[in-house]
Scaffold this motif. Structure first.
Motif, PDB file in Angstrom:
ATOM      1  N   GLY A   1     -14.664  21.619  -2.584  1.00  0.00           N
ATOM      2  CA  GLY A   1     -14.424  21.575  -4.015  1.00  0.00           C
ATOM      3  C   GLY A   1     -13.345  22.502  -4.517  1.00  0.00           C
ATOM      4  O   GLY A   1     -13.014  22.490  -5.704  1.00  0.00           O
ATOM      5  N   GLY A   2     -12.786  23.312  -3.630  1.00  0.00           N
ATOM      6  CA  GLY A   2     -11.720  24.211  -4.060  1.00  0.00           C
ATOM      7  C   GLY A   2     -10.447  23.453  -4.373  1.00  0.00           C
ATOM      8  O   GLY A   2     -10.330  22.252  -4.123  1.00  0.00           O
ATOM      9  N   GLY A   3      -9.488  24.171  -4.929  1.00  0.00           N
ATOM     10  CA  GLY A   3      -8.219  23.551  -5.250  1.00  0.00           C
ATOM     11  C   GLY A   3      -7.334  24.464  -6.048  1.00  0.00           C
ATOM     12  O   GLY A   3      -7.642  25.644  -6.243  1.00  0.00           O
ATOM     13  N   LEU A   4      -6.230  23.902  -6.500  1.00  0.00           N
ATOM     14  CA  LEU A   4      -5.264  24.630  -7.326  1.00  0.00           C
ATOM     15  C   LEU A   4      -5.419  24.168  -8.765  1.00  0.00           C
ATOM     16  O   LEU A   4      -5.282  22.969  -9.051  1.00  0.00           O
ATOM     17  CB  LEU A   4      -3.846  24.354  -6.825  1.00  0.00           C
TER      18      LEU A   4
ATOM     19  N   ASP B   1      -8.969  26.279 -16.694  1.00  0.00           N
ATOM     20  CA  ASP B   1      -9.551  25.057 -16.152  1.00  0.00           C
ATOM     21  C   ASP B   1     -10.922  25.333 -15.522  1.00  0.00           C
ATOM     22  O   ASP B   1     -11.365  26.492 -15.420  1.00  0.00           O
ATOM     23  CB  ASP B   1      -8.621  24.452 -15.101  1.00  0.00           C
ATOM     24  N   SER B   2     -11.536  24.282 -15.056  1.00  0.00           N
ATOM     25  CA  SER B   2     -12.844  24.361 -14.413  1.00  0.00           C
ATOM     26  C   SER B   2     -12.798  23.733 -13.027  1.00  0.00           C
ATOM     27  O   SER B   2     -11.967  22.853 -12.749  1.00  0.00           O
ATOM     28  CB  SER B   2     -13.903  23.635 -15.248  1.00  0.00           C
ATOM     29  N   LEU B   3     -13.682  24.193 -12.178  1.00  0.00           N
ATOM     30  CA  LEU B   3     -13.897  23.612 -10.854  1.00  0.00           C
ATOM     31  C   LEU B   3     -15.379  23.695 -10.544  1.00  0.00           C
ATOM     32  O   LEU B   3     -16.073  24.605 -11.024  1.00  0.00           O
ATOM     33  CB  LEU B   3     -13.139  24.383  -9.768  1.00  0.00           C
ATOM     34  N   ARG B   4     -15.841  22.771  -9.718  1.00  0.00           N
ATOM     35  CA  ARG B   4     -17.199  22.858  -9.218  1.00  0.00           C
ATOM     36  C   ARG B   4     -17.170  22.878  -7.704  1.00  0.00           C
ATOM     37  O   ARG B   4     -16.688  21.920  -7.079  1.00  0.00           O
ATOM     38  CB  ARG B   4     -18.086  21.703  -9.697  1.00  0.00           C
ATOM     39  N   LEU B   5     -17.657  23.946  -7.137  1.00  0.00           N
ATOM     40  CA  LEU B   5     -17.777  24.055  -5.694  1.00  0.00           C
ATOM     41  C   LEU B   5     -19.137  23.529  -5.259  1.00  0.00           C
ATOM     42  O   LEU B   5     -20.133  23.686  -5.964  1.00  0.00           O
ATOM     43  CB  LEU B   5     -17.621  25.503  -5.249  1.00  0.00           C
ATOM     44  N   SER B   6     -19.143  22.945  -4.079  1.00  0.00           N
ATOM     45  CA  SER B   6     -20.378  22.465  -3.486  1.00  0.00           C
ATOM     46  C   SER B   6     -20.531  23.069  -2.099  1.00  0.00           C
ATOM     47  O   SER B   6     -19.540  23.345  -1.424  1.00  0.00           O
ATOM     48  CB  SER B   6     -20.373  20.936  -3.363  1.00  0.00           C
TER      49      SER B   6
ATOM     50  N   LEU C   1     -21.532  25.709  -7.473  1.00  0.00           N
ATOM     51  CA  LEU C   1     -21.022  26.795  -8.300  1.00  0.00           C
ATOM     52  C   LEU C   1     -20.059  26.174  -9.302  1.00  0.00           C
ATOM     53  O   LEU C   1     -18.951  25.764  -8.939  1.00  0.00           O
ATOM     54  CB  LEU C   1     -20.305  27.858  -7.472  1.00  0.00           C
ATOM     55  N   GLN C   2     -20.523  26.054 -10.535  1.00  0.00           N
ATOM     56  CA  GLN C   2     -19.677  25.549 -11.613  1.00  0.00           C
ATOM     57  C   GLN C   2     -18.871  26.703 -12.179  1.00  0.00           C
ATOM     58  O   GLN C   2     -19.440  27.694 -12.630  1.00  0.00           O
ATOM     59  CB  GLN C   2     -20.531  24.926 -12.715  1.00  0.00           C
ATOM     60  N   MET C   3     -17.565  26.600 -12.114  1.00  0.00           N
ATOM     61  CA  MET C   3     -16.679  27.675 -12.540  1.00  0.00           C
ATOM     62  C   MET C   3     -15.865  27.204 -13.736  1.00  0.00           C
ATOM     63  O   MET C   3     -15.060  26.270 -13.611  1.00  0.00           O
ATOM     64  CB  MET C   3     -15.762  28.078 -11.388  1.00  0.00           C
ATOM     65  N   ASN C   4     -16.087  27.819 -14.864  1.00  0.00           N
ATOM     66  CA  ASN C   4     -15.368  27.489 -16.090  1.00  0.00           C
ATOM     67  C   ASN C   4     -14.464  28.645 -16.502  1.00  0.00           C
ATOM     68  O   ASN C   4     -14.635  29.776 -16.039  1.00  0.00           O
ATOM     69  CB  ASN C   4     -16.354  27.186 -17.213  1.00  0.00           C
ATOM     70  N   SER C   5     -13.524  28.352 -17.362  1.00  0.00           N
ATOM     71  CA  SER C   5     -12.608  29.370 -17.885  1.00  0.00           C
ATOM     72  C   SER C   5     -12.011  30.217 -16.757  1.00  0.00           C
ATOM     73  O   SER C   5     -12.026  31.447 -16.807  1.00  0.00           O
ATOM     74  CB  SER C   5     -13.339  30.276 -18.889  1.00  0.00           C
ATOM     75  N   LEU C   6     -11.515  29.538 -15.774  1.00  0.00           N
ATOM     76  CA  LEU C   6     -10.999  30.243 -14.600  1.00  0.00           C
ATOM     77  C   LEU C   6      -9.800  31.115 -14.952  1.00  0.00           C
ATOM     78  O   LEU C   6      -8.988  30.774 -15.824  1.00  0.00           O
ATOM     79  CB  LEU C   6     -10.634  29.238 -13.518  1.00  0.00           C
TER      80      LEU C   6
ATOM     81  N   THR D   1      -8.812  33.806  -8.093  1.00  0.00           N
ATOM     82  CA  THR D   1      -8.192  33.269  -6.894  1.00  0.00           C
ATOM     83  C   THR D   1      -8.740  33.951  -5.654  1.00  0.00           C
ATOM     84  O   THR D   1      -8.701  35.180  -5.536  1.00  0.00           O
ATOM     85  CB  THR D   1      -6.663  33.445  -6.955  1.00  0.00           C
ATOM     86  N   ALA D   2      -9.271  33.157  -4.734  1.00  0.00           N
ATOM     87  CA  ALA D   2      -9.896  33.692  -3.529  1.00  0.00           C
ATOM     88  C   ALA D   2     -10.371  32.535  -2.662  1.00  0.00           C
ATOM     89  O   ALA D   2     -10.384  31.384  -3.103  1.00  0.00           O
ATOM     90  CB  ALA D   2     -11.078  34.580  -3.884  1.00  0.00           C
ATOM     91  N   VAL D   3     -10.774  32.880  -1.465  1.00  0.00           N
ATOM     92  CA  VAL D   3     -11.535  31.942  -0.648  1.00  0.00           C
ATOM     93  C   VAL D   3     -13.007  32.153  -0.995  1.00  0.00           C
ATOM     94  O   VAL D   3     -13.497  33.283  -0.966  1.00  0.00           O
ATOM     95  CB  VAL D   3     -11.298  32.162   0.855  1.00  0.00           C
ATOM     96  N   TYR D   4     -13.679  31.066  -1.327  1.00  0.00           N
ATOM     97  CA  TYR D   4     -15.075  31.132  -1.714  1.00  0.00           C
ATOM     98  C   TYR D   4     -15.962  30.668  -0.558  1.00  0.00           C
ATOM     99  O   TYR D   4     -15.716  29.614   0.036  1.00  0.00           O
ATOM    100  CB  TYR D   4     -15.315  30.261  -2.941  1.00  0.00           C
ATOM    101  N   TYR D   5     -16.964  31.480  -0.285  1.00  0.00           N
ATOM    102  CA  TYR D   5     -17.886  31.218   0.818  1.00  0.00           C
ATOM    103  C   TYR D   5     -19.300  31.034   0.289  1.00  0.00           C
ATOM    104  O   TYR D   5     -19.745  31.788  -0.581  1.00  0.00           O
ATOM    105  CB  TYR D   5     -17.896  32.376   1.802  1.00  0.00           C
TER     106      TYR D   5
END
Length: 125
Positions: A7-10, A15-20, A80-85, A90-94
């Motif tokens: 689910g990561g990206g640029l 913006d928002s992203l959702r990691l799974s 992990l729902q990430m809003n207002s990034l 910026t990182a690698v998420y584990y």
């Protein structure tokens, strides 16, 4: 248990992203789950955690109010729902899984027994 984060990206700031994080192997609901991140040149840091049934959640101060952790035990997945990034996100998420029943140490990486491979999140300004 094997963990696969995705689910990561640029994205741009705001913006928002959702990691799974999908788990396979032993019963997913038997693990407490956590998210950590590591930025270049920095140590791995705690982001969020959730208990087995999802009743309790924990967040780092830096993400409180912006990120939300959740889990679906029927799908063996933690999110992990990430809003207002922000660029500082910026990182690698584990993702990580813990067998411990203790509430002490849930913010520390050595509390966790299994780790996924990480997914890159890049936030541009």
């Amino acid at each position: 248990v094997q963990l696969q984060a995705s689910g990561g990206g640029l994205v741009q700031a705001g913006d928002s992203l959702r990691l799974s994080c999908a788990a396979s192997g032993r019963t997913f609901s038997s693990y407490r789950m956590g998210w950590f991140r590591q930025a270049p040149g920095k140590e791995r840091e705690f982001v969020s955690a959730i208990t087995r049934g999802g009743a309790s959640t924990y967040y780092a101060d830096s993400v409180l109010g912006r990120f939300t952790i959740s889990r679906d035990n029927a799908k063996n997945t933690v999110y992990l729902q990430m809003n207002s990034l922000k660029p500082d996100d910026t990182a690698v998420y584990y993702c990580a899984a813990a067998t411990s029943y203790s509430y002490s140490g849930i913010h520390y990486s050595d509390y966790y027994d299994y780790w996924g491979q990480g997914t890159q999140v890049t936030v541009s300004s």
